[in-house]
Design a protein around this motif. Sequence first.
Motif, PDB file in Angstrom:
ATOM      1  N   HIS A  65      32.592  46.415  32.561  1.00  0.00           N
ATOM      2  CA  HIS A  65      32.035  45.065  32.546  1.00  0.00           C
ATOM      3  C   HIS A  65      31.988  44.567  33.984  1.00  0.00           C
ATOM      4  CE1 HIS A  65      33.233  44.610  28.086  1.00  0.00           C
ATOM      5  NE2 HIS A  65      31.954  44.921  28.202  1.00  0.00           N
ATOM      6  N   GLU A  68      34.408  42.087  35.675  1.00  0.00           N
ATOM      7  CA  GLU A  68      35.839  42.342  35.534  1.00  0.00           C
ATOM      8  C   GLU A  68      36.265  43.254  36.672  1.00  0.00           C
ATOM      9  OE1 GLU A  68      36.323  43.387  31.372  1.00  0.00           O
ATOM     10  OE2 GLU A  68      35.116  41.664  30.783  1.00  0.00           O
ATOM     11  N   ARG A 123      27.941  40.568  33.112  1.00  0.00           N
ATOM     12  CA  ARG A 123      28.827  41.469  32.371  1.00  0.00           C
ATOM     13  C   ARG A 123      28.188  42.838  32.154  1.00  0.00           C
ATOM     14  NH1 ARG A 123      32.623  41.086  27.608  1.00  0.00           N
ATOM     15  NH2 ARG A 123      31.887  42.498  26.000  1.00  0.00           N
ATOM     16  N   HIS A 188      39.996  46.291  32.012  1.00  0.00           N
ATOM     17  CA  HIS A 188      39.161  45.091  31.922  1.00  0.00           C
ATOM     18  C   HIS A 188      39.965  43.888  32.387  1.00  0.00           C
ATOM     19  CE1 HIS A 188      35.992  46.628  28.944  1.00  0.00           C
ATOM     20  NE2 HIS A 188      36.819  47.644  29.064  1.00  0.00           N
ATOM     21  N   SER A 189      39.315  42.723  32.411  1.00  0.00           N
ATOM     22  CA  SER A 189      40.030  41.465  32.503  1.00  0.00           C
ATOM     23  C   SER A 189      39.319  40.534  31.514  1.00  0.00           C
ATOM     24  CB  SER A 189      39.966  40.893  33.931  1.00  0.00           C
ATOM     25  OG  SER A 189      38.634  40.701  34.339  1.00  0.00           O
ATOM     26  N   GLU A 261      43.628  44.709  29.415  1.00  0.00           N
ATOM     27  CA  GLU A 261      43.023  43.466  29.899  1.00  0.00           C
ATOM     28  C   GLU A 261      43.998  42.832  30.869  1.00  0.00           C
ATOM     29  OE1 GLU A 261      40.076  42.148  29.137  1.00  0.00           O
ATOM     30  OE2 GLU A 261      39.446  43.083  27.241  1.00  0.00           O
TER      31      GLU A 261
HETATM   32 ZN   LIG Z   1      35.720  43.739  29.437  1.00  0.00          ZN
END
Ligand SMILES: [Zn+2]
Length: 858
Positions: A65, A68, A123, A188-189, A261
């Motif tokens: 993404h 992120e 994204r 991810h974040s 995340e």
């Molecule tokens: Zn993500």
Amino acid sequence: MKNQYMSYQESLDFLHAMEKQYPDLIEVIKIGTTYEGREIVLAKLSKNVETADTKPALLYTGSIHAREWIGHELALKFIEYVAKNQTVDPELEKSLTESTLYMVPCLNPDGYEYSRKHFSFWRKNRRKNHDGTYGVDLNRNFSIGFVKQKDTSSNVYGGEEPFSEAETRAIKHFVDAHDNITIALDYHSQGNVFFPAHKFMHEAELDGTDMNVLAANMNDEFAKVTGRKYGIHRGKPPAHLISGSGREYYYSKGILAMVVEVGTKNIPDYMKSMSGSIHENIPALKKAFSEVVNYSSYAPRRVEAFTIDSREATSVILEWKYEKREDIFFEIYRSTKDKDACNERTKIGIAGENHFIDNDLVSSTNYHYTIRAVNKHTGYKSPFAPVVKVRTKLEDDEFFKLIFASKGGTGYVGQYTQEQNRLHFGLNSLFVGINKSKGICDAVISFDLSTLPENAIIKATRFYLYPMNRVGAKIEKFGQWDLSLLKPESFTEITDFYEIEKAESKGHIGQAIKSSQLTQGIWNFWDFSRHECELLQEEIANQKAVFRIDGPKYLPDGEDSQMMQFDIGYGQFGGGIHYRPILDIKYTVESEKVKLHSQVLSTISNKGVEEGLKSGFDANGDKIYGYLNFDLSLLPDPNQTMITQCALRIRNKNTFKNRSDIRFYVELVEVDEVGTFEDIKNREKIEYIGYEVAESDLGGKEYQYFNFDTLSRQVLDEMHQEGRTLKLVIKPTSALGAKKRITTWHEDVALVVKYIEKRRMPVASVEDVKITKENKMIKLAWSSVEDEALSGYYVVRNSFHPPKHFMDGVKLYGGKDTWTYDNFASFDKEKYYAVFSYDDVPNFSKPAIVRYDPLEKY
Ligand SMILES: [Zn+2]
């Protein structure tokens, strides 16, 4: 390397420079080309990197993404760390010798650059769609559960078909060609949470424990560095299962796969927050890397049929199956929390045989166990057996109640939502903290205490609460969440924000949760201290306890939200009624006292048996025994009572002027009938009662109490159940050889028995459990147990073995109905159900077990 986010070109330059500097360790390969013509690269890291593909491997993917950024940044920092410490850190060196890292710092370079330069919130990738819009969400473009969507402008638009994108095809081809990958971490974040993979079923998987433990062990590394804990979120019904993600694709290839995340914002302040996220993730990644080999073909086989053999109030016996091997031993892990780490902190022992006894536990407490096999020579460890849950039994004087939050009395009140606050009760989750639109929000949680007896004495309490989402808690290390018990007279309307905010607290319960410890997906509990139990006990008279949870009350400049969301189990956003807040209360009741008088008091010497109770030594120095007995059938009905304490109360009549060394013992004896001196001399002693008493300590008037210890009390309890006679002997001893010295005991000798009313045996077991399929669900039904003492039925599902007791599996139902649905069971998976009946102690019956066979027609 400067402490600021790197551009993609800087990243490529860095990787190639590292490759040049560490040619034996690092090899950078191109795995694909993006829509805009950028190279997608993967760095292999291993000792003698040309052998990398022959070793078990961890796959790291970052920034699929675009916005992120953590994934990309962390990868570069980790690669630098590994290169610099490869010969410094023995654990890392070992991992690099036996296994390999495959690092893809950025799986979406076009999107990343677009996010950096044009629109930070981007994204997707940058492909041009057929209708002129841009971008496909790459993490919806994999094949598992792929859903074709119409709206190409959606942020989660997954593309025309699975693997329509160059980026997903690149990683697919690499993974398909590398079956040495055993663990995949997709970074991810945001949210500070792990999302382990799932199989689109809400049932426990054989490797579910492996993923939870991998996450929890990484968590312990975070905690050491920053004090932070991430959530571990997996398969909670009816959680929305995402379609076409990379994680599920890797998992479908037999790889343990998780999304990590990181952080509380997509693109956090680098110096303030990102560096902490990176610092905590480097040791965590190192830990995950060390586990790679344990999921490869070199590792020992997983332990089978790990289960509970038996449980008592303070001990549990575990058993399992494994072939006898000289080179294998077992490590056993225990925690009171779900989804806890399995490391030195939680390892409680090792075993060579296929069973383990865990002692010195706390009664009526939930424990979670797992186990792995270890090869003595290689040190390689097996995957984990699925976690086994156990609740220890009650002590004889104990009861417990699991009280669920009442629907109408549980909700949240917001400062700016006064008009709607009433609607927040019974059907929403609990928002606690503060944000710009709702203002300050407090939760109210009420429990009906009317099922507790008025004379209950609370011994222990745990308040369980399920944190379901912390996405709104956006500020790292700010604020804390407090639980308090409210004074009932200090408020009238629980749906009014100001009344709740101003309500007075009887006391805070346990420790506040700091924002860094707010984990979603892991049950949180507060333990009540002795004093807090007393505060709760005071509320029994009101038949109700109302708690408040409150969080931070203001926002720092520039921030818009520090809000935590807890589950209440009800309503469309709840996880189902098993996620309701719970009060787990262990209590006893005030005991009653009876005095039994002796049926027989006699004195037995070699001259014969005479009436009256005496003991001492005759003129020849031979012993004279006092004998007495009590008819236990005179005590209250043993099926409805438990003896909690017992003492022999006795006093002497005569005293002596000069001292002697005589001491008296009271023994619980087993004799058929007292006839002769020989009978008593050759008696079978069962147990001494209490401590001996010195003759010199006997006053003329004061009573002596011989208190029964645990074993003698248990013997007494058994005799009581069998309606037998308790027989006691008072035996004198003297080291100096006392002669002609006899103590006469008073006739008012008594057995002082304290007891509580408590059912001893469970009600009858359930019979005829039948499985049917109805409304696309598995339905269980059973015939009712006709007994006034029945409180309800308890239904448990276990996907691995027949449930051994009521906590051994997933709870499906508790209540008085004689049927229940299993809303989330898969028709395709074998499993076991157990139905227990229980009374108000509760005593649980033996389980009535049925096996669900996916091949059978129901
Ligand atoms: Zn993500």
